[in-house]
Design an enzyme around this catalytic site. Structure first.
Site, PDB file in Angstrom:
ATOM      1  N   ARG A  98      32.738  26.173   2.058  1.00 53.67           N
ATOM      2  CA  ARG A  98      34.007  25.535   2.221  1.00 53.67           C
ATOM      3  C   ARG A  98      34.086  24.947   3.414  1.00 53.67           C
ATOM      4  O   ARG A  98      34.671  23.811   3.674  1.00 53.67           O
ATOM      5  CB  ARG A  98      34.951  26.650   1.956  1.00 53.67           C
ATOM      6  CG  ARG A  98      36.516  26.079   1.809  1.00 53.67           C
ATOM      7  CD  ARG A  98      37.288  27.446   1.938  1.00 53.67           C
ATOM      8  NE  ARG A  98      38.894  26.990   2.114  1.00 53.67           N
ATOM      9  CZ  ARG A  98      39.587  26.293   0.957  1.00 53.67           C
ATOM     10  NH1 ARG A  98      38.934  26.166  -0.110  1.00 53.67           N
ATOM     11  NH2 ARG A  98      40.746  25.865   1.207  1.00 53.67           N
ATOM     12  N   ASP A 162      49.575  18.264 -10.022  1.00 57.13           N
ATOM     13  CA  ASP A 162      49.977  19.542 -10.106  1.00 57.13           C
ATOM     14  C   ASP A 162      51.409  19.590 -10.743  1.00 57.13           C
ATOM     15  O   ASP A 162      51.701  20.133 -11.867  1.00 57.13           O
ATOM     16  CB  ASP A 162      50.193  20.403  -8.876  1.00 57.13           C
ATOM     17  CG  ASP A 162      48.943  20.310  -8.278  1.00 57.13           C
ATOM     18  OD1 ASP A 162      47.765  21.174  -8.405  1.00 57.13           O
ATOM     19  OD2 ASP A 162      48.552  19.486  -7.137  1.00 57.13           O
ATOM     20  N   HIS A 190      47.197  21.326  -2.374  1.00 59.70           N
ATOM     21  CA  HIS A 190      46.788  21.186  -3.877  1.00 59.70           C
ATOM     22  C   HIS A 190      45.289  21.745  -4.120  1.00 59.70           C
ATOM     23  O   HIS A 190      44.334  21.341  -3.546  1.00 59.70           O
ATOM     24  CB  HIS A 190      46.487  19.555  -3.728  1.00 59.70           C
ATOM     25  CG  HIS A 190      45.518  19.019  -5.086  1.00 59.70           C
ATOM     26  ND1 HIS A 190      46.222  19.179  -6.273  1.00 59.70           N
ATOM     27  CD2 HIS A 190      44.568  18.553  -4.996  1.00 59.70           C
ATOM     28  CE1 HIS A 190      45.019  18.601  -7.082  1.00 59.70           C
ATOM     29  NE2 HIS A 190      44.199  18.397  -6.448  1.00 59.70           N
TER      30      HIS A 190
HETATM   31  P1  NDP Z   1      36.086  11.030  -7.965  1.00 61.13           P
HETATM   32  O1  NDP Z   1      36.594   9.829  -8.059  1.00 61.13           O
HETATM   33  O2  NDP Z   1      36.277  11.908  -9.324  1.00 61.13           O
HETATM   34  O3  NDP Z   1      36.867  11.954  -6.772  1.00 61.13           O
HETATM   35  C1  NDP Z   1      37.203  11.576  -5.426  1.00 61.13           C
HETATM   36  C2  NDP Z   1      38.071  12.566  -4.919  1.00 61.13           C
HETATM   37  O4  NDP Z   1      39.289  12.659  -5.473  1.00 61.13           O
HETATM   38  C3  NDP Z   1      37.324  13.881  -4.776  1.00 61.13           C
HETATM   39  O5  NDP Z   1      37.416  14.352  -3.462  1.00 61.13           O
HETATM   40  C4  NDP Z   1      37.988  14.740  -5.789  1.00 61.13           C
HETATM   41  O6  NDP Z   1      38.083  16.097  -5.374  1.00 61.13           O
HETATM   42  C5  NDP Z   1      39.478  14.281  -5.432  1.00 61.13           C
HETATM   43  N1  NDP Z   1      40.474  14.515  -6.197  1.00 61.13           N
HETATM   44  C6  NDP Z   1      41.826  14.699  -6.434  1.00 61.13           C
HETATM   45  N2  NDP Z   1      42.368  15.322  -7.333  1.00 61.13           N
HETATM   46  C7  NDP Z   1      41.689  15.336  -8.339  1.00 61.13           C
HETATM   47  C8  NDP Z   1      41.542  15.701  -9.433  1.00 61.13           C
HETATM   48  N3  NDP Z   1      42.675  16.117 -10.104  1.00 61.13           N
HETATM   49  N4  NDP Z   1      40.492  15.741 -10.351  1.00 61.13           N
HETATM   50  C9  NDP Z   1      39.433  15.025  -9.860  1.00 61.13           C
HETATM   51  N5  NDP Z   1      39.134  14.982  -8.482  1.00 61.13           N
HETATM   52  C10 NDP Z   1      40.474  14.990  -7.633  1.00 61.13           C
HETATM   53  O7  NDP Z   1      34.623  11.097  -7.403  1.00 61.13           O
HETATM   54  P2  NDP Z   1      33.492  10.303  -7.405  1.00 61.13           P
HETATM   55  O8  NDP Z   1      32.084  11.191  -6.936  1.00 61.13           O
HETATM   56  O9  NDP Z   1      33.367   9.584  -8.842  1.00 61.13           O
HETATM   57  O10 NDP Z   1      33.564   8.909  -6.542  1.00 61.13           O
HETATM   58  C11 NDP Z   1      33.681   9.273  -5.177  1.00 61.13           C
HETATM   59  C12 NDP Z   1      33.444   7.895  -4.651  1.00 61.13           C
HETATM   60  O11 NDP Z   1      33.725   8.045  -3.090  1.00 61.13           O
HETATM   61  C13 NDP Z   1      32.099   7.556  -4.537  1.00 61.13           C
HETATM   62  O12 NDP Z   1      32.092   5.851  -5.068  1.00 61.13           O
HETATM   63  C14 NDP Z   1      31.666   7.403  -3.187  1.00 61.13           C
HETATM   64  O13 NDP Z   1      30.642   6.495  -2.731  1.00 61.13           O
HETATM   65  C15 NDP Z   1      32.893   7.404  -2.271  1.00 61.13           C
HETATM   66  N6  NDP Z   1      33.074   7.913  -0.820  1.00 61.13           N
HETATM   67  C16 NDP Z   1      33.406   7.007  -0.259  1.00 61.13           C
HETATM   68  C17 NDP Z   1      33.661   7.441   1.098  1.00 61.13           C
HETATM   69  C18 NDP Z   1      34.136   6.415   2.083  1.00 61.13           C
HETATM   70  O14 NDP Z   1      34.763   5.387   1.564  1.00 61.13           O
HETATM   71  N7  NDP Z   1      34.050   6.373   3.223  1.00 61.13           N
HETATM   72  C19 NDP Z   1      33.299   8.552   1.607  1.00 61.13           C
HETATM   73  C20 NDP Z   1      32.650   9.533   0.530  1.00 61.13           C
HETATM   74  C21 NDP Z   1      32.695   9.247  -0.512  1.00 61.13           C
HETATM   75  P3  NDP Z   1      36.929  17.050  -5.876  1.00 61.13           P
HETATM   76  O15 NDP Z   1      35.871  16.846  -5.081  1.00 61.13           O
HETATM   77  O16 NDP Z   1      37.590  18.513  -5.341  1.00 61.13           O
HETATM   78  O17 NDP Z   1      36.986  17.024  -7.317  1.00 61.13           O
END
Ligand code: NDP
Length: 329
Positions: A98, A162, A190
């Site tokens: 974490r 939520d 959250h």
């Molecule tokens: P998602 O689009 O599924 O999720 C993105 C984020 O939203 C995660 O942190 C996820 O948390 C969160 N989240 C919040 N609420 C919810 C919910 N109810 N259900 C699911 N997710 C939730 O992730 P992907 O991996 O498909 O896409 C992430 C994108 O972000 C990628 O394209 C990556 O390249 C990009 N990215 C961009 C960055 C930047 O611009 N600097 C940095 C890092 C990543 P949780 O992990 O807890 O599910």
């Protein structure tokens, strides 16, 4: 016609992004008469996928889509932006603690907070979706603060999923329609510690808690179901919830910009000290929105059970804040 609103979406190539962008471009977030310019941020390795999404956006021929840019540079993505949806975040990898997750994300949200603090429209409305979203919003806010341009209160976190999950469960249990339910609150982080508080909920004038009349259901079914809903969806779908998360992000921004018509909605906002929440912590509370501003619902009675649940979710947020303190020093 209206001046286009600039909307930044980070993590634009991700799952939530794919459910979000088309609805923003079709006017579901800011109104059917409001043109938008999308400013899409993602990592360098995701730029090709972002291009593909842009091709699909073009193929929708949305009348309200006044422009799209794609970039891997936060300073470009947040330039003059009016609404910023911070979706991209580092997911928890195998064997990651974490603490590592917090630290990895703290780096992303310090960079983005600095870009927003320097280059965004000073009235920008920021919603953090990427987890841990309350603490990521806190980090972005604390970093942006150093530039003195954007109000701290403009940094918010998404508790609306939520809230919506809880509404659906209450509707099913009470037999009342979801749109008849008013005055729900989701307090806190959250995370599974969030506290969905249905004590004040009414449906056509009836108190829904009295209607359900089942204390054990609240503690043993309702709160665990809402708290573990994300995990239940991953288990069933093999992927995390994306469309419902995107929908909640749209609800959050739409209500903030266009108003909630006197109704309560839940937003994660920096605390002003009310309800014993230490100032500055980003915490889910009930708000009423109008004229592009939110106002906390003050003075609600907190009974013993609620105080216990609020303390639990607050403790988690205080631990998260302590975990990133050295990065913000
Ligand atoms: P998602 O689009 O599924 O999720 C993105 C984020 O939203 C995660 O942190 C996820 O948390 C969160 N989240 C919040 N609420 C919810 C919910 N109810 N259900 C699911 N997710 C939730 O992730 P992907 O991996 O498909 O896409 C992430 C994108 O972000 C990628 O394209 C990556 O390249 C990009 N990215 C961009 C960055 C930047 O611009 N600097 C940095 C890092 C990543 P949780 O992990 O807890 O599910």
């Amino acid at each position: 016609s209206k001046t286009p609103v600039r909307v930044t979406v980070t993590g634009a190539a991700g799952q939530i992004g794919y459910s979000l962008l088309f609805r923003i471009a079709s006017g579901e977030m800011l109104g059917k008469d409001q043109p938008v310019i999308l400013q899409l941020l993602d990592l360098p390795q995701a730029q090709k996928a972002v291009k593909g999404v842009i091709m699909e956006l073009e193929d929708c021929a949305f009348p309200l889509l006044a422009g799209v840019i794609a970039t891997d540079d936060p300073n470009v993505a947040f330039k003059d932006t009016n609404v910023a949806l911070l979706v991209g975040a580092r997911p928890r990898g195998p064997g990651m603690e974490r603490k590592d997750l917090l630290t990895e994300n703290a780096k992303i949200f310090t960079v983005q907070g600095a870009a927003i603090g320097q280059y965004a429209d000073p009235d920008v409305k920021v919603l953090v979706v990427g987890n841990p979203c309350n603490t990521n919003a806190y980090i972005a806010k604390e970093t942006a603060k150093k530039f003195g341009r954007v109000k701290e209160g403009n940094f918010t976190a998404m508790l609306r999923l939520d809230h919506n999950r809880a509404l659906s469960q209450l509707a099913a249990k009470s037999g009342r329609s979801v749109d008849s339910l008013k005055s729900l609150v989701v307090w806190g982080n959250h995370s599974p510690t969030m506290y969905a508080d249905y004590r004040f909920v009414t449906s056509n004038g009836d108190n829904v808690k009295a209607l359900i009349n089942d204390e054990a259901w609240n503690r043993d079914t309702f709160l665990p179901t809402v708290g573990k809903r994300g995990a239940a969806i991953i288990e069933a779908r093999g992927l995390s919830s994306a469309a419902s998360a995107a929908n909640a992000a749209i609800d959050h921004i739409r209500d903030w910009v266009l108003g909630s018509n006197g109704e309560w909605v839940t937003m994660g906002i920096p605390s002003d000290g009310s309800y014993g929440i230490p100032e500055g912590i980003v915490f889910g509370v009930p708000v009423i929105t109008a004229n592009g501003e939110y106002k906390r619902v003050e003075g609600l009675e907190i009974d013993a059970f609620s105080a216990e649940r609020i303390a639990l979710t607050l403790k988690e947020l205080e631990e998260e804040r302590a975990g990133v303190a050295d990065l913000l020093a």
